[in-house]
Structures are given as C-alpha cells and as structure tokens.
Motif scaffolding. Structure first.
Motif, short mmCIF file in Angstrom:
data_model
loop_
_atom_site.label_atom_id
_atom_site.label_comp_id
_atom_site.label_asym_id
_atom_site.label_seq_id
_atom_site.Cartn_x
_atom_site.Cartn_y
_atom_site.Cartn_z
N SER A 114 0.62 -1.09 0.44
CA SER A 114 0.15 -0.47 -0.08
C SER A 114 1.13 1.26 -0.35
CB SER A 114 -0.79 0.17 1.37
OG SER A 114 -0.07 0.29 2.49
N GLU A 115 1.84 0.76 0.62
CA GLU A 115 2.82 2.83 0.23
C GLU A 115 4.68 1.32 0.20
OE1 GLU A 115 3.14 6.42 3.18
OE2 GLU A 115 3.91 4.48 4.11
N ILE A 116 5.20 2.51 -0.51
CA ILE A 116 6.79 2.31 -1.06
C ILE A 116 7.22 3.36 -0.36
CG2 ILE A 116 8.39 1.91 -2.22
CD1 ILE A 116 6.42 0.84 -4.43
N GLN A 117 8.57 3.62 0.17
CA GLN A 117 9.03 4.37 1.07
C GLN A 117 10.75 3.95 0.15
OE1 GLN A 117 8.97 6.64 4.55
NE2 GLN A 117 6.75 5.04 5.18
N SER A 118 11.46 5.06 -0.15
CA SER A 118 12.84 4.69 -0.86
C SER A 118 13.90 5.98 -0.42
CB SER A 118 12.56 4.55 -2.43
OG SER A 118 13.00 5.40 -3.61
N TYR A 119 15.08 5.45 -0.60
CA TYR A 119 16.04 6.37 -0.90
C TYR A 119 16.98 5.79 -1.50
CZ TYR A 119 19.76 9.12 1.46
OH TYR A 119 21.09 10.09 0.46
N GLU A 120 17.32 7.07 -2.52
CA GLU A 120 18.20 6.30 -3.76
C GLU A 120 19.19 7.10 -3.48
OE1 GLU A 120 18.59 4.21 -5.47
OE2 GLU A 120 16.19 2.74 -4.59
N VAL A 121 20.33 6.46 -3.58
CA VAL A 121 21.67 7.85 -3.08
C VAL A 121 22.28 8.07 -4.88
CG1 VAL A 121 24.17 8.07 -2.99
CG2 VAL A 121 21.94 7.33 -1.21
N ASP A 177 19.16 11.47 -3.97
CA ASP A 177 20.26 11.92 -3.62
C ASP A 177 20.34 12.94 -4.75
OD1 ASP A 177 23.28 12.72 -2.86
OD2 ASP A 177 22.79 11.89 -0.89
N GLU A 178 20.72 14.07 -4.65
CA GLU A 178 21.21 15.54 -5.86
C GLU A 178 22.23 14.73 -6.88
OE1 GLU A 178 21.97 19.71 -6.69
OE2 GLU A 178 22.59 19.26 -4.96
N ALA A 179 22.50 13.50 -6.08
CA ALA A 179 23.98 13.34 -7.27
C ALA A 179 23.23 12.39 -7.96
CB ALA A 179 24.84 11.92 -6.40
N ALA A 180 22.47 12.13 -8.05
CA ALA A 180 21.66 10.72 -9.26
C ALA A 180 21.28 11.43 -9.95
CB ALA A 180 20.58 9.55 -8.54
N LEU A 181 20.64 12.91 -9.70
CA LEU A 181 20.46 13.67 -11.04
C LEU A 181 21.95 14.47 -11.99
CD1 LEU A 181 17.98 15.75 -9.04
CD2 LEU A 181 17.66 13.71 -10.15
N ARG A 182 22.31 13.85 -11.47
CA ARG A 182 23.70 15.42 -11.67
C ARG A 182 25.14 13.77 -12.86
NH1 ARG A 182 23.47 20.47 -11.83
NH2 ARG A 182 22.62 21.24 -9.84
N ARG A 183 25.09 12.88 -11.60
CA ARG A 183 25.81 11.74 -12.63
C ARG A 183 25.13 11.36 -14.25
NH1 ARG A 183 25.44 8.51 -8.89
NH2 ARG A 183 26.54 9.04 -8.17
N PRO A 184 25.66 11.72 -15.07
CA PRO A 184 25.36 11.68 -15.99
C PRO A 184 25.17 10.55 -17.13
CG PRO A 184 27.33 12.65 -16.20
CD PRO A 184 27.70 11.83 -15.11
N TRP A 185 24.34 9.69 -15.91
CA TRP A 185 24.01 8.32 -17.43
C TRP A 185 23.28 8.87 -18.50
CZ3 TRP A 185 25.86 5.01 -14.64
CH2 TRP A 185 25.04 4.36 -13.02
#
Length: 288
Positions: A114-121, A177-185
């Motif tokens: 019913s709910e998913i909580q996640s933290y991604e780096v 984490d902002e790092a995931a947004l900045r990592r240029p996959w």
C-alpha cells in the motif's frame, strides 16, 4: 501448473498463508521441529513456509492443519484454497530467465504494498526511470552484455511501472540524492528526458518526490539506499529491502523496520520539500 495472476495476489496469499500457519502452530504449542517432522521436512522448511518464501504443497498444509487441530471442514477448505492461490504463476514468471530469484521476491512484494518509501543515492528509483535511463544503467553495470537480455530487463522494469497508475496504486514516497540527478547516465539529452519524467510523475497524487541536496549534513551521510514496503493487510509485517550487487536482504523484524522507518522520517525532514525539489529539478535540467 497454477493459473496466472496479475499483480501481487499470489505473493500476498503466500504471506498470509504462512502467517496463518504460524499462528495455528503457536496456538497449539507445536515447535517448528515437530511441525517439520510431521511433513517429512526440516525446521528451516517450516520457517520458510511461515515467512511465505517457498511454495506450498497441498498435502503438507493438510497434514499441518491436522497436527494443529484444525478439523472443521470449512476451516480446512478456506486454508487449502489459499494454497492454490499462493501457488499461482505471476506475470513476471515469463521473465524468469533475466529475473534473479532474490529479486522475484521484491517484485511480488512491490505489487502487494500500500506504500513504498525509498531512499536512492546513485540511481533514480526503478519505478521512475525512463526506458533510455534504465537501459544505460543496466548496460553500465557490466554484468549484462547481451543486447536481448538488456532489452528484456528494460521491458520488465517498464511493466513494473504500471503499478503507479493502476486502480489501487500504492503511495510512493521517494527521497532522491542530488548526486543521482547530476550523474550523467547516457549523456545530457538522456538525463534531461529523465528529469522531465520525474517532473511528470511528481504530479501524480500518490507520488511524493523529495531531493536530498548537496551539502546536507546529518543522517543522509550514514544511510545507504533502502526501500521500505508497507502493507494494508494487518497480518503482514512491513519489510525493508536492501539490494546488494548479487543478492538482497529482506528485514522484517519490528525493531529493524522501526529503525529504518525512523531513518526515513529524518531523511524526509532533511531533504528539500516537494515544491523546492521541483525547482531544483528544473534547475538541473537547464544546466544540462
């Protein structure tokens, strides 16, 4: 072979059946060792059955019901009916060749929550990825090189995403984490499309997206990526999922789950609000 079930139906029934068998055993004062002996199995097999982590043989469950003093025909029929449902084949069975056994458990749980909580780096959460982003991440891992397998893994990931817009969609609370947004996959264009995807999904009423910015001190520096799965069924315990390179850990002890739930609360408090996170997403997209 059982029938095919959509969603997490089979997984939920397996968990509920295991919980029911455990309660019946404990109420009768039967040890796991005694229960295992009665069905020609080990104590660890009973433990796995009660945790819903293995399939069930109808004969074994019938023998256990007898041992536990369940004699009323309608009560036995109800439990044995769960056995057939629990052994149904789920939709992801066709991806068994590219889906590790340790991750099959997660996919089943994911569709039952019913709910998913996640933290991604390091990565955008799988439920929020574009096909191009997923392909880039899978390819970069290095352990999958065949083009056909890569595409099947991407296809599986995209099919999982239907969960967010189905009739009984769970709530997703994601701290990224902002790092995931900045990592240029895959390059700037790919990342621009991925950020646009995040902005679109953040508009869904059941999705809450917050970004942990660079320079934020505190708990985020100590906690690695994790996912907390919550269930509406009162008999099902919440589960913490910790993915590793070739395996995963599933934690369901109340004390352990409580620690991660507390950690998630702190991460949400330390990260940017959904509104400010959206502003940061726009900023990162412009800078690409």
């Amino acid at each position: 072979m059982g029938t095919t079930q959509a969603g997490g139906g089979a997984t939920v029934r397996r968990l509920l059946l295991g919980t029911q068998l455990r309660k019946l055993r404990e109420a009768r004062g039967v040890s796991r060792e005694e229960a295992g002996y009665s069905i020609r199995a080990s104590e660890s097999k009973i433990s796995r059955m009660e945790l819903g982590r293995v399939g069930f043989k109808e004969r074994d469950v019938a023998d256990l019901l007898t041992l536990y003093g369940v004699e009323a025909e309608h009560e036995r029929a109800t439990v044995l009916g769960l056995v057939r449902d629990a052994n149904a084949t789920s939709w992801w069975h066709e991806y068994g060749d590219v889906l590790p056994a340790w991750f099959q458990n997660y996919v089943g749980l994911e569709e039952a929550v019913s709910e998913i909580q996640s933290y991604e780096v390091q990565f955008v959460h799988g439920l929020l990825q574009t096909a191009e982003y997923a392909r880039a991440v899978i390819t970069a891992g290095g352990h999958v090189t065949e083009a056909e397998e890569i595409e099947r893994r991407v296809e599986l990931r995209l099919k999982r995403q239907a969960l967010l817009t189905c009739d009984h969609a769970p709530r997703l609370v994601a701290v990224l984490d902002e790092a995931a947004l900045r990592r240029p996959w895959g390059g700037p264009e790919l990342m621009c499309t991925q950020i646009e995807r995040l902005l679109d999904l953040a508009d869904l009423p059941n999705v809450r997206l917050q970004v942990m910015p660079f320079g934020s001190a505190g708990l985020s520096a100590e906690v690695g990526a994790f996912t907390l799965l919550g269930f509406a069924e009162p008999d099902l315990a919440d589960v913490v999922y910790l993915e590793q390179f070739t395996t995963a850990l599933y934690l369901d002890k109340p004390a352990e789950v409580a620690e991660y739930r507390h950690a998630m609360g702190n991460l949400l408090a330390d990260s940017l609000s959904p509104e400010v996170s959206r502003d940061l997403l726009h900023t990162v997209r412009k800078e690409l």
